[in-house]
Design a protein around this motif. Structure first.
Motif, PDB file in Angstrom:
ATOM      1  N   THR A 178       0.823  -1.215   0.000  1.00 21.32           N
ATOM      2  CA  THR A 178       0.000   0.000   0.000  1.00 21.32           C
ATOM      3  C   THR A 178       0.852   1.258   0.000  1.00 21.32           C
ATOM      4  OG1 THR A 178      -0.157  -0.128   2.427  1.00 21.32           O
ATOM      5  CG2 THR A 178      -1.951  -1.105   1.144  1.00 21.32           C
ATOM      6  N   ARG A 179       2.168   1.124   0.240  1.00 15.91           N
ATOM      7  CA  ARG A 179       3.068   2.283   0.184  1.00 15.91           C
ATOM      8  C   ARG A 179       3.562   2.544  -1.235  1.00 15.91           C
ATOM      9  NH1 ARG A 179       4.526  -0.875   4.302  1.00 15.91           N
ATOM     10  NH2 ARG A 179       6.319  -1.701   3.151  1.00 15.91           N
ATOM     11  N   GLY A 180       3.166   1.688  -2.167  1.00 20.93           N
ATOM     12  CA  GLY A 180       3.612   1.838  -3.540  1.00 20.93           C
ATOM     13  C   GLY A 180       2.472   2.054  -4.510  1.00 20.93           C
ATOM     14  N   ILE A 181       1.336   2.521  -4.007  1.00 28.92           N
ATOM     15  CA  ILE A 181       0.156   2.740  -4.844  1.00 28.92           C
ATOM     16  C   ILE A 181      -0.649   3.894  -4.261  1.00 28.92           C
ATOM     17  CG2 ILE A 181      -1.111   0.967  -3.548  1.00 28.92           C
ATOM     18  CD1 ILE A 181      -2.744   0.401  -6.069  1.00 28.92           C
ATOM     19  N   ALA A 182      -1.282   4.665  -5.117  1.00 27.13           N
ATOM     20  CA  ALA A 182      -2.114   5.771  -4.644  1.00 27.13           C
ATOM     21  C   ALA A 182      -3.319   5.917  -5.557  1.00 27.13           C
ATOM     22  CB  ALA A 182      -1.319   7.074  -4.617  1.00 27.13           C
ATOM     23  N   ALA A 183      -4.497   5.966  -4.971  1.00 27.74           N
ATOM     24  CA  ALA A 183      -5.721   6.253  -5.726  1.00 27.74           C
ATOM     25  C   ALA A 183      -5.977   7.750  -5.658  1.00 27.74           C
ATOM     26  CB  ALA A 183      -6.900   5.490  -5.137  1.00 27.74           C
ATOM     27  N   SER A 184      -6.253   8.359  -6.803  1.00 32.04           N
ATOM     28  CA  SER A 184      -6.575   9.785  -6.834  1.00 32.04           C
ATOM     29  C   SER A 184      -8.045   9.950  -7.192  1.00 32.04           C
ATOM     30  CB  SER A 184      -5.689  10.527  -7.840  1.00 32.04           C
ATOM     31  OG  SER A 184      -6.007  10.147  -9.165  1.00 32.04           O
ATOM     32  N   CYS A 185      -8.600  11.109  -6.881  1.00 30.30           N
ATOM     33  CA  CYS A 185     -10.022  11.320  -7.124  1.00 30.30           C
ATOM     34  C   CYS A 185     -10.264  12.632  -7.852  1.00 30.30           C
ATOM     35  CB  CYS A 185     -10.812  11.285  -5.813  1.00 30.30           C
ATOM     36  SG  CYS A 185     -10.175  12.368  -4.510  1.00 30.30           S
ATOM     37  N   GLU A 186     -11.357  12.656  -8.599  1.00 25.68           N
ATOM     38  CA  GLU A 186     -11.875  13.859  -9.257  1.00 25.68           C
ATOM     39  C   GLU A 186     -13.182  14.185  -8.566  1.00 25.68           C
ATOM     40  OE1 GLU A 186     -12.315  17.022 -11.826  1.00 25.68           O
ATOM     41  OE2 GLU A 186     -10.589  15.696 -11.794  1.00 25.68           O
ATOM     42  N   GLY A 187     -13.139  15.162  -7.640  1.00 25.33           N
ATOM     43  CA  GLY A 187     -14.307  15.400  -6.802  1.00 25.33           C
ATOM     44  C   GLY A 187     -14.554  14.184  -5.923  1.00 25.33           C
ATOM     45  N   ARG A 188     -15.729  13.585  -6.047  1.00 30.34           N
ATOM     46  CA  ARG A 188     -16.076  12.418  -5.241  1.00 30.34           C
ATOM     47  C   ARG A 188     -15.909  11.106  -6.006  1.00 30.34           C
ATOM     48  NH1 ARG A 188     -18.755  13.276  -0.589  1.00 30.34           N
ATOM     49  NH2 ARG A 188     -19.609  11.171  -0.728  1.00 30.34           N
ATOM     50  N   GLN A 189     -15.308  11.168  -7.190  1.00 26.92           N
ATOM     51  CA  GLN A 189     -15.195   9.963  -8.020  1.00 26.92           C
ATOM     52  C   GLN A 189     -13.746   9.527  -8.199  1.00 26.92           C
ATOM     53  OE1 GLN A 189     -17.359  10.932 -11.659  1.00 26.92           O
ATOM     54  NE2 GLN A 189     -19.226  10.074 -10.781  1.00 26.92           N
ATOM     55  N   LEU A 190     -13.564   8.225  -8.379  1.00 22.38           N
ATOM     56  CA  LEU A 190     -12.237   7.685  -8.653  1.00 22.38           C
ATOM     57  C   LEU A 190     -11.710   8.258  -9.962  1.00 22.38           C
ATOM     58  CD1 LEU A 190      -9.904   5.646  -8.129  1.00 22.38           C
ATOM     59  CD2 LEU A 190     -11.247   3.982  -9.441  1.00 22.38           C
ATOM     60  N   GLU A 191     -10.513   8.820  -9.918  1.00 27.23           N
ATOM     61  CA  GLU A 191      -9.887   9.367 -11.115  1.00 27.23           C
ATOM     62  C   GLU A 191      -8.855   8.398 -11.676  1.00 27.23           C
ATOM     63  OE1 GLU A 191      -7.592  13.470 -12.426  1.00 27.23           O
ATOM     64  OE2 GLU A 191      -7.196  12.615 -10.455  1.00 27.23           O
ATOM     65  N   GLU A 192      -7.869   8.042 -10.855  1.00 26.75           N
ATOM     66  CA  GLU A 192      -6.763   7.207 -11.311  1.00 26.75           C
ATOM     67  C   GLU A 192      -6.255   6.334 -10.178  1.00 26.75           C
ATOM     68  OE1 GLU A 192      -4.775  10.162 -14.662  1.00 26.75           O
ATOM     69  OE2 GLU A 192      -3.661   9.755 -12.830  1.00 26.75           O
ATOM     70  N   VAL A 193      -5.530   5.291 -10.561  1.00 28.69           N
ATOM     71  CA  VAL A 193      -4.716   4.521  -9.624  1.00 28.69           C
ATOM     72  C   VAL A 193      -3.293   4.592 -10.143  1.00 28.69           C
ATOM     73  CG1 VAL A 193      -4.203   2.232  -8.713  1.00 28.69           C
ATOM     74  CG2 VAL A 193      -6.578   3.004  -8.881  1.00 28.69           C
ATOM     75  N   ARG A 194      -2.366   5.040  -9.300  1.00 34.54           N
ATOM     76  CA  ARG A 194      -0.975   5.230  -9.697  1.00 34.54           C
ATOM     77  C   ARG A 194      -0.101   4.211  -8.961  1.00 34.54           C
ATOM     78  NH1 ARG A 194      -1.701  11.792  -9.227  1.00 34.54           N
ATOM     79  NH2 ARG A 194      -3.000  11.971 -11.115  1.00 34.54           N
ATOM     80  N   ILE A 195       0.635   3.453  -9.748  1.00 36.64           N
ATOM     81  CA  ILE A 195       1.405   2.319  -9.227  1.00 36.64           C
ATOM     82  C   ILE A 195       2.884   2.549  -9.507  1.00 36.64           C
ATOM     83  CG2 ILE A 195       1.790  -0.176  -9.451  1.00 36.64           C
ATOM     84  CD1 ILE A 195      -1.223  -0.259 -10.411  1.00 36.64           C
ATOM     85  N   CYS A 196       3.709   2.395  -8.500  1.00 28.95           N
ATOM     86  CA  CYS A 196       5.141   2.650  -8.632  1.00 28.95           C
ATOM     87  C   CYS A 196       5.890   1.372  -9.001  1.00 28.95           C
ATOM     88  CB  CYS A 196       5.691   3.234  -7.342  1.00 28.95           C
ATOM     89  SG  CYS A 196       4.933   4.843  -6.949  1.00 28.95           S
ATOM     90  N   LEU A 197       6.790   1.511  -9.973  1.00 23.23           N
ATOM     91  CA  LEU A 197       7.555   0.384 -10.506  1.00 23.23           C
ATOM     92  C   LEU A 197       9.018   0.778 -10.652  1.00 23.23           C
ATOM     93  CD1 LEU A 197       5.104  -0.442 -13.443  1.00 23.23           C
ATOM     94  CD2 LEU A 197       5.371  -1.843 -11.388  1.00 23.23           C
ATOM     95  N   THR A 198       9.893  -0.180 -10.426  1.00 21.70           N
ATOM     96  CA  THR A 198      11.305   0.053 -10.685  1.00 21.70           C
ATOM     97  C   THR A 198      11.525   0.166 -12.195  1.00 21.70           C
ATOM     98  OG1 THR A 198      11.824  -2.295 -10.857  1.00 21.70           O
ATOM     99  CG2 THR A 198      11.921  -1.306  -8.644  1.00 21.70           C
ATOM    100  N   LYS A 199      12.753   0.493 -12.585  1.00 22.61           N
ATOM    101  CA  LYS A 199      13.044   0.608 -14.014  1.00 22.61           C
ATOM    102  C   LYS A 199      12.916  -0.736 -14.730  1.00 22.61           C
ATOM    103  CE  LYS A 199      16.062   4.655 -13.872  1.00 22.61           C
ATOM    104  NZ  LYS A 199      17.400   5.200 -14.197  1.00 22.61           N
TER     105      LYS A 199
END
Length: 217
Positions: A170-191
């Motif tokens: 859970t320290r390598g992922i973040a859900a973002s929102c647009e107002g009250r709705q899910l906007e994106e899920v951002r996942i961190c990856l090595t090279k």
């Protein structure tokens, strides 16, 4: 104009060309890791900007998560719009190979110019890496279906991804929102596209206790 002055001007112009432009020199890919950004298409398509994206939003396809981009990152901040030897425009024949996961030439072109240009990869290599990053991630079944409206906490969304993807935390992922709705899920990856933690990205996730996930229509 006398010859010595012309010589000085020519030398200055030559230096300026190599310093600032022409066929710009490739920039070293000195970033630390990637962020794979997965956009929830129904939220985007409900916006004014999405309404102008007929290829993604009015093409008859039913999209849930699509690739917003593969972004090179520093531990704090990120590079963007880097100079390189590749053309600015992505050819249609190349971009079309990603239409199943990134259904917009406008989006593909913008992501190449802003982010792909900073990876040290060619256009073809960057788009291939984007495909590999997408294939690396398994979308949780509860979110992949997109058949009905859901209301979830950001923790529930992130935990569903973690449960579906061994090695992700859970320290390598973040859900973002647009107002009250899910906007994106951002996942961190090595090279080399392994899951990793990323404190800055994680901190910038949506702060709402609950967000809506509109259905894919």
């Amino acid at each position: 104009m006398d010859q010595p002055f012309r010589t000085v001007l020519a030398a200055f112009a030559c230096l300026a060309f190599f310093a600032w432009g022409g066929t710009a020199r490739a920039q070293s890919p000195d970033f630390d890791f990637y962020v794979l950004s997965l956009s929830w298409s129904p939220t985007y398509c409900a916006t004014q900007q999405g309404g102008r994206s007929s290829q993604q939003c009015d093409g008859g396809e039913r999209y849930g998560f699509i690739v917003h981009g593969l972004w090179p990152q520093y531990e704090a901040g990120y590079p963007e719009f880097c100079r390189n030897r590749e053309p600015q425009r992505v050819p249609n024949a190349l971009g079309e190979t990603l239409f199943d996961i990134m259904p917009s030439m406008g989006l593909i072109g913008h992501q190449w110019r802003k982010h792909g240009s900073c990876t040290g990869l060619s256009q073809k290599e960057y788009l291939a890496e984007t495909r590999k990053a997408y294939d690396r991630v398994r979308i949780p079944d509860t979110l992949a279906e997109g058949e009905k409206q859901l209301t979830l906490s950001t923790a529930q969304i992130e935990s569903a991804f973690v449960a579906a993807n061994p090695g992700m935390t859970t320290r390598g992922i973040a859900a973002s929102c647009e107002g009250r709705q899910l906007e994106e899920v951002r996942i961190c990856l090595t090279k080399d596209l392994q899951f990793r933690d990323c404190a800055e990205v994680d901190r910038r996730g949506c702060q709402r206790s609950q967000i809506d996930v509109p259905p894919a229509e």
